[in-house]
Write a protein that holds these residues in place. Structure first.
Motif, PDB file in Angstrom:
ATOM      1  N   MET A  15      75.494  81.340 -21.010  1.00  0.00           N
ATOM      2  CA  MET A  15      76.893  81.702 -21.212  1.00  0.00           C
ATOM      3  C   MET A  15      77.689  81.222 -20.012  1.00  0.00           C
ATOM      4  N   VAL A  16      78.660  80.356 -20.219  1.00  0.00           N
ATOM      5  CA  VAL A  16      79.447  79.756 -19.150  1.00  0.00           C
ATOM      6  C   VAL A  16      80.877  80.264 -19.263  1.00  0.00           C
ATOM      7  N   HIS A  17      81.337  80.959 -18.225  1.00  0.00           N
ATOM      8  CA  HIS A  17      82.709  81.460 -18.175  1.00  0.00           C
ATOM      9  C   HIS A  17      83.327  80.941 -16.886  1.00  0.00           C
ATOM     10  N   MET A  18      83.827  79.698 -16.936  1.00  0.00           N
ATOM     11  CA  MET A  18      84.359  79.030 -15.752  1.00  0.00           C
ATOM     12  C   MET A  18      85.620  78.268 -16.118  1.00  0.00           C
ATOM     13  N   ASN A  19      86.355  77.866 -15.087  1.00  0.00           N
ATOM     14  CA  ASN A  19      87.505  76.994 -15.328  1.00  0.00           C
ATOM     15  C   ASN A  19      86.988  75.581 -15.612  1.00  0.00           C
ATOM     16  N   PRO A  20      87.803  74.729 -16.211  1.00  0.00           N
ATOM     17  CA  PRO A  20      87.314  73.393 -16.626  1.00  0.00           C
ATOM     18  C   PRO A  20      86.749  72.558 -15.476  1.00  0.00           C
ATOM     19  N   ASN A  21      87.364  72.609 -14.303  1.00  0.00           N
ATOM     20  CA  ASN A  21      86.880  71.783 -13.190  1.00  0.00           C
ATOM     21  C   ASN A  21      85.473  72.193 -12.758  1.00  0.00           C
TER      22      ASN A  21
END
Length: 550
Positions: free
Chosen positions: A1-7
């Motif tokens: 599960m990835v909860h990050m900003n696009p960069n």
């Protein structure tokens, strides 16, 4: 599960593909923090994200939306031609939400009607004279806010409707990345999962992922991953070596090789039960935290430091969850009762003279002396009354010195004849009533309140469990000298030290966690009691690396 900003997420997936964990057997899911900005992510990152499943708010297609996108692109082209350094901004759901919000504000202003530039005064938060802007409050503010909250219309992003100041929960689009974003289904808060949204509202909903379209997982696989790329995982589990309180953790070792042969106890039973309920197979291998001599290799903190040092993958046992420890390891939820308490000897009086303890000896002497004095006074007064009663035929009363005590049991009104005797009797009965109430209260307190009252003095010593965090807790939080703290390992050592007392090299109190003290009181409950406050802790938990969760 990835909860990050696009960069940051783009860098993660490039490294994940390089590490070989974007292959068959793995599953990746991204949230709307990346899903809303897929049109801004580089093609190289998209290639590394093949097989990823994403979620983002669903924007329904409409003529107004297509027209707006066309006008947006034309404006971006004109801006790029006039200023080559300006990059063309891509349109996403955040831009559409901002556009609809501006429309809602404009529509609310129109409903209010003509607005004059009238203000109530300066902003209440600006009163220091250093403000940059001269902010003022419009008297139309409450009316404008009410209109916005009741505003409902069909915008570019869908239905615009505020609930508690927030946009109404919209439908989520579930998409699968394979060369591009491919919608595989939708989720609504009322219905659940559906494969396709229908304008007539006749679509079928389900709570199962079987309703979704065909998914291509990482590695061009159509087989659903089980969550682990390997069928079985070995887990190096460190366990503490304890001499006492083995009900929680008990380690048996070969006396020649000191290799762990068997690990039992309440903590192990809980851990094994959790392992069996996991949807994948884990094979734990237990290692005792011992030195070459087979004894404990240090404190519990030393045991936990073996996890970041990669000696163990996990630690299972009666390990207390502490904030300082959470800086370098991760804890599961607690599985035991939390709290630290103090245990002292039961000071309840058990001799047959307990009934005289409520009053001191000088008070008892004063009471008996008062009875004798009152008896003398009453005898003198009643003798005069008896002499007078001989002439009128009244009944005589011969009072002795025990009369004040007898009057408490036989309070008849005709025990005395003289009016002054009656006055003395009233005063005596009032005083006797106060004494009886005080005696009853003191006697009750000796069996109840006094047993709960305990004040630790500077001359007393406290016992703690060996290698426990409690020693540092007493020194730092309760300011107790290190010389007054003594270590013990077993329940029997606790009992013997309490029996002999601090004057003979023992202790006067035990300070330990509730689970341990319950075992202690279960064995010696009639001789000891818990006193004082319960100092809050988070209980026992299992320990792992910061990124490893079971």
């Amino acid at each position: 599960m990835v909860h990050m900003n696009p960069n940051l997420g783009s860098r993660l997936f490039l490294l994940a593909k390089k590490a070989g964990i974007m292959s068959e057997g793995y599953a990746w899911i991204i949230t709307d923090s990346m899903g809303n900005f897929m049109n801004t992510i580089d093609d190289a990152v998209i290639d590394s994200m093949e097989g990823v499943i994403g979620l983002r708010p669903y924007v329904p297609k409409s003529k107004n939306l297509n027209s707006f996108k066309t006008r947006w692109k034309k404006n971006m082209v004109l801006m790029s031609n006039s200023n080559p350094e300006t990059s063309a901004a891509e349109l996403n759901v955040h831009g559409l939400w901002a556009y609809d919000t501006i429309w809602a504000l404009a529509m609310a202003v129109e409903k209010i009607g003509p607005i004059s530039p009238a203000f109530l005064g300066a902003h209440p938060g600006i009163n220091n004279g250093n403000e940059i802007f001269d902010l003022r409050i419009s008297r139309f503010g409450p009316e404008l806010l009410a209109e916005l909250q009741n505003m409902t219309f069909e915008g570019l992003s869908g239905e615009f409707h505020l609930i508690n100041g927030q946009l109404n929960t919209s439908t989520l689009e579930i998409f699968n990345i394979y060369e591009t974003e491919r919608p595989i289904g939708y989720w609504t808060p009322d219905g659940g999962i559906t494969r396709k949204l229908s304008s007539n509202g006749r679509q079928t909903y389900s709570t199962s992922t079987k309703e979704l379209k065909k998914i291509l997982w990482p590695g061009d696989s159509t087989k659903k991953p089980i969550g682990w790329a390997i069928p079985s995982m070995k887990l190096r589990v460190g366990v503490p070596k304890k001499e006492g309180f083995t009900e929680f953790i008990d380690v048996s070792q070969d006396p020649l090789t000191y290799k762990t042969t068997n690990v039992t106890g309440y903590s192990i039973d809980i851990f094994c039960s959790v392992i069996k309920r996991l949807p994948f197979h884990i094979k734990p291998e237990f290692y005792a935290f011992t030195n070459k001599s087979g004894f404990s290799n240090g404190t519990y903190d030393d045991l936990l430091y073996a996890i970041p040092n990669e000696t163990y993958d996990m630690v299972v046992g009666d390990v207390t969850i502490l904030a300082d420890r959470a800086k370098y390891v991760d804890f599961t939820l607690p599985y035991s009762e939390a709290g630290t308490v103090m245990v002292v000897r039961n000071r309840k009086q058990r001799d047959i003279w307990i009934f005289v303890k409520p009053f001191s000896w000088d008070l008892w002497l004063l009471i008996f002396g008062t009875c004798i004095c009152i008896g003398v006074v009453l005898r003198i007064l009643e003798n005069r009354a008896n002499c007078q009663s001989d002439f009128i035929g009244l009944k005589k009363h011969n009072l002795g010195f025990s009369f004040p005590i007898a009057s408490l049991a036989f309070p008849e009104r005709d025990l005395v004849l003289n009016k002054w005797s009656r006055f003395v009797m009233v005063v005596w009965l009032l005083m006797a009533f106060i004494l009886m109430q005080s005696y009853t209260a003191n006697l009750s307190a000796m069996f109840t309140v006094d047993q709960l009252d305990y004040r630790f003095s500077s001359d007393e010593c406290i016992g703690v469990q060996k290698d426990s965090f409690v020693r540092n807790f007493l020194k730092k939080r309760l300011n107790i000298s290190d010389k007054k703290i003594r270590d013990y390992s077993t329940i029997e050592e606790y009992h013997e030290a309490m029996r002999i007392g601090s004057k003979n090299g023992g202790i006067d109190a035990i300070f330990d966690e509730i689970p341990y003290m319950k075992l202690f009181l279960d064995q010696y409950g009639s001789e000891y009691k818990i006193v004082g406050h319960t100092y809050k802790t988070d209980g026992f938990g299992f320990v792992s690396m910061l990124f490893l969760h079971l």
